[in-house]
Motif scaffolding. Structure first.
Motif, PDB file in Angstrom:
ATOM      1  N   TYR A  59       0.936  -0.932   0.686  1.00 32.06           N
ATOM      2  CA  TYR A  59       0.315   0.337  -0.249  1.00 32.06           C
ATOM      3  C   TYR A  59       1.067   1.518   0.031  1.00 32.06           C
ATOM      4  O   TYR A  59       2.471   1.776   0.649  1.00 32.06           O
ATOM      5  CB  TYR A  59      -0.912  -0.141   1.374  1.00 32.06           C
ATOM      6  CG  TYR A  59      -1.710  -1.176   1.444  1.00 32.06           C
ATOM      7  CD1 TYR A  59      -2.736  -1.151   0.619  1.00 32.06           C
ATOM      8  CD2 TYR A  59      -1.656  -2.420   1.899  1.00 32.06           C
ATOM      9  CE1 TYR A  59      -4.051  -2.203   0.264  1.00 32.06           C
ATOM     10  CE2 TYR A  59      -2.314  -3.317   1.989  1.00 32.06           C
ATOM     11  CZ  TYR A  59      -3.628  -3.221   0.931  1.00 32.06           C
ATOM     12  OH  TYR A  59      -4.532  -4.272   1.383  1.00 32.06           O
ATOM     13  N   GLN A 104      -2.023   4.943   1.379  1.00 36.01           N
ATOM     14  CA  GLN A 104      -3.057   4.603   2.106  1.00 36.01           C
ATOM     15  C   GLN A 104      -2.768   4.339   3.155  1.00 36.01           C
ATOM     16  O   GLN A 104      -3.747   3.741   3.892  1.00 36.01           O
ATOM     17  CB  GLN A 104      -3.101   3.505   1.058  1.00 36.01           C
ATOM     18  CG  GLN A 104      -3.740   3.543   0.033  1.00 36.01           C
ATOM     19  CD  GLN A 104      -3.949   2.484  -1.302  1.00 36.01           C
ATOM     20  OE1 GLN A 104      -2.733   1.735  -1.383  1.00 36.01           O
ATOM     21  NE2 GLN A 104      -4.316   2.134  -1.972  1.00 36.01           N
ATOM     22  N   LYS A 111     -12.623  -9.806  -3.924  1.00 37.66           N
ATOM     23  CA  LYS A 111     -12.305  -8.938  -3.706  1.00 37.66           C
ATOM     24  C   LYS A 111     -12.718  -7.342  -4.392  1.00 37.66           C
ATOM     25  O   LYS A 111     -13.532  -6.900  -5.311  1.00 37.66           O
ATOM     26  CB  LYS A 111     -11.130  -8.929  -5.775  1.00 37.66           C
ATOM     27  CG  LYS A 111      -9.568  -7.402  -6.074  1.00 37.66           C
ATOM     28  CD  LYS A 111      -8.879  -7.599  -6.631  1.00 37.66           C
ATOM     29  CE  LYS A 111      -7.806  -6.829  -6.769  1.00 37.66           C
ATOM     30  NZ  LYS A 111      -6.931  -6.579  -8.078  1.00 37.66           N
ATOM     31  N   GLN A 112     -12.496  -6.350  -3.185  1.00 32.37           N
ATOM     32  CA  GLN A 112     -12.887  -5.212  -3.304  1.00 32.37           C
ATOM     33  C   GLN A 112     -12.077  -4.299  -2.733  1.00 32.37           C
ATOM     34  O   GLN A 112     -11.196  -4.086  -2.250  1.00 32.37           O
ATOM     35  CB  GLN A 112     -14.311  -5.336  -2.303  1.00 32.37           C
ATOM     36  CG  GLN A 112     -13.394  -4.821  -0.805  1.00 32.37           C
ATOM     37  CD  GLN A 112     -14.795  -5.397   0.413  1.00 32.37           C
ATOM     38  OE1 GLN A 112     -15.744  -5.613  -0.136  1.00 32.37           O
ATOM     39  NE2 GLN A 112     -13.973  -5.463   1.834  1.00 32.37           N
ATOM     40  N   GLN A 113     -12.381  -2.953  -3.567  1.00 33.73           N
ATOM     41  CA  GLN A 113     -12.200  -1.759  -2.757  1.00 33.73           C
ATOM     42  C   GLN A 113     -12.543  -1.120  -1.291  1.00 33.73           C
ATOM     43  O   GLN A 113     -14.071  -0.797  -1.990  1.00 33.73           O
ATOM     44  CB  GLN A 113     -12.222  -0.335  -3.794  1.00 33.73           C
ATOM     45  CG  GLN A 113     -11.321  -1.330  -4.872  1.00 33.73           C
ATOM     46  CD  GLN A 113     -10.708  -0.254  -5.958  1.00 33.73           C
ATOM     47  OE1 GLN A 113     -11.957   0.459  -6.403  1.00 33.73           O
ATOM     48  NE2 GLN A 113      -9.882  -0.701  -6.540  1.00 33.73           N
ATOM     49  N   GLU A 142     -13.379   2.422   0.876  1.00 30.15           N
ATOM     50  CA  GLU A 142     -12.607   3.918   1.106  1.00 30.15           C
ATOM     51  C   GLU A 142     -12.453   4.644   2.454  1.00 30.15           C
ATOM     52  O   GLU A 142     -13.162   3.822   3.690  1.00 30.15           O
ATOM     53  CB  GLU A 142     -13.778   4.804   0.593  1.00 30.15           C
ATOM     54  CG  GLU A 142     -13.847   6.092  -0.285  1.00 30.15           C
ATOM     55  CD  GLU A 142     -13.990   7.033   1.762  1.00 30.15           C
ATOM     56  OE1 GLU A 142     -13.128   8.044   2.198  1.00 30.15           O
ATOM     57  OE2 GLU A 142     -14.573   6.404   2.536  1.00 30.15           O
ATOM     58  N   LEU A 151      -8.876   4.736  -1.954  1.00 32.58           N
ATOM     59  CA  LEU A 151      -9.462   3.266  -2.236  1.00 32.58           C
ATOM     60  C   LEU A 151      -8.319   2.656  -1.771  1.00 32.58           C
ATOM     61  O   LEU A 151      -7.076   2.919  -2.039  1.00 32.58           O
ATOM     62  CB  LEU A 151     -10.112   3.348  -3.803  1.00 32.58           C
ATOM     63  CG  LEU A 151     -11.417   3.893  -3.986  1.00 32.58           C
ATOM     64  CD1 LEU A 151     -11.811   3.664  -5.449  1.00 32.58           C
ATOM     65  CD2 LEU A 151     -12.136   3.812  -2.948  1.00 32.58           C
ATOM     66  N   ILE A 201      -7.525  -1.741  -1.805  1.00 34.46           N
ATOM     67  CA  ILE A 201      -7.976  -2.972  -1.806  1.00 34.46           C
ATOM     68  C   ILE A 201      -7.874  -4.083  -0.543  1.00 34.46           C
ATOM     69  O   ILE A 201      -6.541  -4.064  -0.231  1.00 34.46           O
ATOM     70  CB  ILE A 201      -6.867  -3.877  -3.383  1.00 34.46           C
ATOM     71  CG1 ILE A 201      -7.278  -2.645  -4.288  1.00 34.46           C
ATOM     72  CG2 ILE A 201      -7.543  -5.253  -3.098  1.00 34.46           C
ATOM     73  CD1 ILE A 201      -6.776  -3.169  -6.030  1.00 34.46           C
TER      74      ILE A 201
END
Length: 159
Positions: free
Chosen positions: A30, A34, A139-141, A143, A148, A150
């Motif tokens: 990251y 992030q 698999k998602q993002q 916030e 964003l 992952i």
């Protein structure tokens, strides 16, 4: 290493371990920005304590002999709710790959009567959970602070 149940006096050390671990161990996967929104360094200790008390929460700490050499040190922690959602699992940055996460995870997985365990794993944690028999569901993002990140919804059938 000693595994024991969470106590209120652990909360501040757990927040510090969380921050340090995210900002060092997860730095390969990251960006600094992030990491800053994921672990801001400003944990609501009251909310964390409430969550830890509502969940089954395990703390790993050094043995008495180790404490004499270095002072009491938290090695890691993890928590799971009654539905089988494994919420947090973090190991001190200086104690990675020593079996601590596995020992904590073993206890968490045994603690609830759920038929499956679900977690949201970071990019960094995904290989650990795959080795434990979890599979990626999504698999998602997510916030955080306008950025964003992952992660992966993962699950393991246990019963």
């Amino acid at each position: 290493m000693i595994l024991r149940k969470y106590r209120l006096e652990d909360c501040k050390s757990m927040a510090e371990l969380f921050y340090e671990t995210v900002h060092s161990v997860n730095a390969a996967d990251y960006t600094p920005e992030q990491l800053d929104v994921w672990a801001t360094g400003k944990v609501d200790l009251e909310a964390w304590d409430k969550s830890f008390r509502e969940h089954f929460t395990i703390v790993a700490e050094e043995t008495e002999e180790e404490k004499q050499d270095f002072g009491k040190r938290l090695l890691g922690f993890g928590d799971i709710d009654s539905t089988g959602y494994l919420d947090r699992l973090y190991v001190h940055k200086d104690h990675q790959r020593q079996g601590i996460a596995s020992a904590i995870c073993d206890e968490l997985e045994r603690a609830v009567p759920a038929e499956k365990i679900t977690t949201h794993a970071s990019i960094t944690a995904k290989p650990f959970f795959l080795k434990r028999g979890y599979r990626v569901v999504l698999k998602q993002q997510v916030e955080r602070g306008g950025l964003l990140l992952i992660n992966y919804v993962m699950e393991k059938v246990v019963k």
